[in-house]
Design a protein around this motif. Sequence first.
Motif, PDB file in Angstrom:
ATOM      1  N   LYS A 172       0.807  -1.212   0.000  1.00 51.28           N
ATOM      2  CA  LYS A 172       0.000   0.000   0.000  1.00 51.28           C
ATOM      3  C   LYS A 172       0.845   1.270   0.000  1.00 51.28           C
ATOM      4  O   LYS A 172       0.319   2.362  -0.179  1.00 51.28           O
ATOM      5  CB  LYS A 172      -0.935   0.020   1.224  1.00 51.28           C
ATOM      6  CG  LYS A 172      -2.018  -1.041   1.180  1.00 51.28           C
ATOM      7  CD  LYS A 172      -2.899  -0.882  -0.036  1.00 51.28           C
ATOM      8  CE  LYS A 172      -3.948  -1.979  -0.089  1.00 51.28           C
ATOM      9  NZ  LYS A 172      -4.749  -1.914  -1.317  1.00 51.28           N
ATOM     10  N   THR A 175       3.195   0.469  -3.896  1.00 48.18           N
ATOM     11  CA  THR A 175       2.285  -0.101  -4.910  1.00 48.18           C
ATOM     12  C   THR A 175       2.899  -1.258  -5.697  1.00 48.18           C
ATOM     13  O   THR A 175       2.271  -1.775  -6.612  1.00 48.18           O
ATOM     14  CB  THR A 175       1.775   0.968  -5.908  1.00 48.18           C
ATOM     15  OG1 THR A 175       2.814   1.367  -6.790  1.00 48.18           O
ATOM     16  CG2 THR A 175       1.216   2.183  -5.175  1.00 48.18           C
ATOM     17  N   SER A 293       4.713  -2.739 -11.148  1.00 50.59           N
ATOM     18  CA  SER A 293       3.582  -1.845 -10.881  1.00 50.59           C
ATOM     19  C   SER A 293       2.468  -2.062 -11.901  1.00 50.59           C
ATOM     20  O   SER A 293       2.706  -2.489 -13.032  1.00 50.59           O
ATOM     21  CB  SER A 293       4.035  -0.381 -10.903  1.00 50.59           C
ATOM     22  OG  SER A 293       4.528  -0.031 -12.178  1.00 50.59           O
ATOM     23  N   LYS A 296      -3.545   1.936 -12.525  1.00 49.33           N
ATOM     24  CA  LYS A 296      -4.741   2.027 -11.696  1.00 49.33           C
ATOM     25  C   LYS A 296      -6.015   2.176 -12.515  1.00 49.33           C
ATOM     26  O   LYS A 296      -7.108   2.085 -11.971  1.00 49.33           O
ATOM     27  CB  LYS A 296      -4.631   3.216 -10.725  1.00 49.33           C
ATOM     28  CG  LYS A 296      -3.581   3.023  -9.652  1.00 49.33           C
ATOM     29  CD  LYS A 296      -3.870   1.803  -8.799  1.00 49.33           C
ATOM     30  CE  LYS A 296      -2.788   1.592  -7.768  1.00 49.33           C
ATOM     31  NZ  LYS A 296      -2.996   0.353  -6.997  1.00 49.33           N
ATOM     32  N   GLY A 310       2.017   9.443 -12.595  1.00 48.87           N
ATOM     33  CA  GLY A 310       1.432   9.133 -11.303  1.00 48.87           C
ATOM     34  C   GLY A 310       0.768  10.317 -10.645  1.00 48.87           C
ATOM     35  O   GLY A 310       1.151  11.469 -10.859  1.00 48.87           O
ATOM     36  N   ASN A 321       2.223   8.596  -1.249  1.00 48.05           N
ATOM     37  CA  ASN A 321       1.464   7.542  -1.921  1.00 48.05           C
ATOM     38  C   ASN A 321       1.262   7.934  -3.383  1.00 48.05           C
ATOM     39  O   ASN A 321       0.716   8.991  -3.675  1.00 48.05           O
ATOM     40  CB  ASN A 321       0.110   7.364  -1.223  1.00 48.05           C
ATOM     41  CG  ASN A 321      -0.615   6.112  -1.679  1.00 48.05           C
ATOM     42  OD1 ASN A 321      -0.346   5.585  -2.747  1.00 48.05           O
ATOM     43  ND2 ASN A 321      -1.547   5.644  -0.869  1.00 48.05           N
ATOM     44  N   LYS A 323      -0.167   6.705  -7.193  1.00 54.06           N
ATOM     45  CA  LYS A 323      -0.931   5.782  -8.025  1.00 54.06           C
ATOM     46  C   LYS A 323      -0.452   5.942  -9.470  1.00 54.06           C
ATOM     47  O   LYS A 323      -0.552   7.024 -10.042  1.00 54.06           O
ATOM     48  CB  LYS A 323      -2.432   6.082  -7.917  1.00 54.06           C
ATOM     49  CG  LYS A 323      -2.981   5.838  -6.519  1.00 54.06           C
ATOM     50  CD  LYS A 323      -4.470   6.122  -6.452  1.00 54.06           C
ATOM     51  CE  LYS A 323      -5.009   5.837  -5.054  1.00 54.06           C
ATOM     52  NZ  LYS A 323      -6.457   6.107  -4.943  1.00 54.06           N
ATOM     53  N   TYR A 325      -0.028   5.125 -13.651  1.00 60.77           N
ATOM     54  CA  TYR A 325      -0.861   4.892 -14.832  1.00 60.77           C
ATOM     55  C   TYR A 325       0.031   4.817 -16.081  1.00 60.77           C
ATOM     56  O   TYR A 325       1.105   5.426 -16.130  1.00 60.77           O
ATOM     57  CB  TYR A 325      -1.852   6.049 -15.053  1.00 60.77           C
ATOM     58  CG  TYR A 325      -2.813   6.287 -13.922  1.00 60.77           C
ATOM     59  CD1 TYR A 325      -4.113   5.805 -13.979  1.00 60.77           C
ATOM     60  CD2 TYR A 325      -2.428   7.011 -12.794  1.00 60.77           C
ATOM     61  CE1 TYR A 325      -5.007   6.034 -12.938  1.00 60.77           C
ATOM     62  CE2 TYR A 325      -3.310   7.241 -11.748  1.00 60.77           C
ATOM     63  CZ  TYR A 325      -4.595   6.750 -11.828  1.00 60.77           C
ATOM     64  OH  TYR A 325      -5.468   6.976 -10.796  1.00 60.77           O
TER      65      TYR A 325
END
Length: 585
Positions: A172, A175, A293, A296, A310, A321, A323, A325
């Motif tokens: 978490k 990732t 990775s 998302k 990201g 954090n 996320k 792509y």
Amino acid sequence: MLIIVANLRISFFSRNPRSVIFALHTMSSPSPTTIVAEYAKSGKSSCKKCSEKIDSKSLRLGLKSRDPRGYDSLKWHHFNCFFSLDSIPASSAETFEGFSELKGSDQDKLKQMMSEEDRTSTKRGDVDAESDKRDLKKLKTDEDEESVKEKKNATNEKIVVEYAKSGKSSCKKCTEKIDSKSLRLGLSFWDPRGYENTKWYHSDCFFPLDVNLLSAESIEGFSELKSDDQEKLKILVTERDQSSKKLNEDAEPELQRKDQKSGKSDKDEERVQEKKNATNEKIVAEYAKSGRSSCKKCSEKIDSKSLRLGLSIWDPRGYENTKWYHSDCFFPLDVNLLSAESIEGFSQLKSDDQEKLKKLVTEKDQSSKKTSDKLDEDIGLKIDFSPNDVKDNYKGATLQPKWKVFQTLMYLEREDGLQDSSKIAAFDFDGCLAKTSVQRVGASAWSLMYASIPNKLQSLYNDGFKLVIFTNESNIERWKNKRQVAVDSKIGRLNSFIKLANVPIQVFIACGVSKGQEHDPFRKPKTGMWQIMEQHFNSGIPIDMDKSFYVGDAAGRKDDHSDADKKFAEAIGLKFYLPEEYFDQ
């Protein structure tokens, strides 16, 4: 003869899918939870406690509740995982839905477990009652009682450690995937929806987190680890404690000086912090350091050394954090971006990748403007969707199980396995998926248009598309004296088709008619069916118009009955295919 067509606006009570869903949730109170027992129909479902797959045909137990959006929500568990839950909302196994359809041995197994659960619950209740008595003696005021509750809630979260059972879980923090059999740590808490929720981390990623931890030995599962992993945890905990102590010692004098100098009130500080948090999100670009990775949006892997973008935010638990792509998946997102040059890491990219980003940003801006202009167009009548207006019958005609109607729109409730997605594969029914005739009535009065249809639909489903049928059926409205026949015929055909295709499909039927200047907002080519699906039945997931498409036979050709399908796709902005183009290849 001059015909005047009045274009009025379809105005949903929110254009933001998340706010729509929130509004729907708040419209009705939570429904009671029931327990369902059955044998898994496939191997696709996952246990809500351990996150592992539930094998096909194995006994699974589910917590079933009514979702305000009009369908039953089921949280499935392995047999053993279910009975490790803190509470089970049933008094006996015989009250489980589906109990009577189980094998005798499984019925006995459930009875035995429920009997043991009763004894455990009674014992647990006695202990809790005694504990509560001791607590109450210490309480002097309402404030004291509230303080005790807060303390209990604070200790509800626990830290666990184990070796990863598979390579499917992701950390978490970073990732990245957590390798099978590698050491992982988790923050585990009881989710109010009825299962234990654990967020997993690599061991090195876990310890920068701001969590309450007395010692490595206090971590659940510590005693079951190998000795070298136990030593590793002890070292990490010690280093974390020393680092935290040093940070506190260094920060305290500086904070005191700042407070004395500024003289700001607590409210001033809160406003400043809120402002910082609002602008905390940033966009970053880099080349993927590994191939672990996942994007998302499309959930596909991001290849090592390929360009990825990201959304990075500072998590209040003490880490950044991000996320990630694919570059092509990132730009349909609704993010604030002034220019490609403002992306963090842009200057370190290769020149051709810089040009690619500039082009994508420009296309996004143009697309956003086009979408905004499109939303401002008059596309139909006003629709105020509300679960309170959803019914089980239409003008005296009773709908079959799992079918509902809102105004003149019938829809099939969510089937087990239906996946909401950014990729929509949409189809007309009559003349596209099924060969039907206006001269024949009945649930069985149809046949497949193309033999390839079931395989095509299964392939789309496996590729992450959500399958949706949008179909007009004016006979339901016109046949006032035979409305039940029309309803049973249409719904029966659709049910039979879905059973044959053997894949979950979302279905919408526009059963109204358009007369003169009165246009039914759901009847194609009006886009009401699509709007309802997008705003209320896709979990708030933005739809990728570049990857989505619509297949229909009414394209305005010489022998076509209309051009409703083609205009429907054009009005929405979807790629349009004829059935023979898509299926007969």
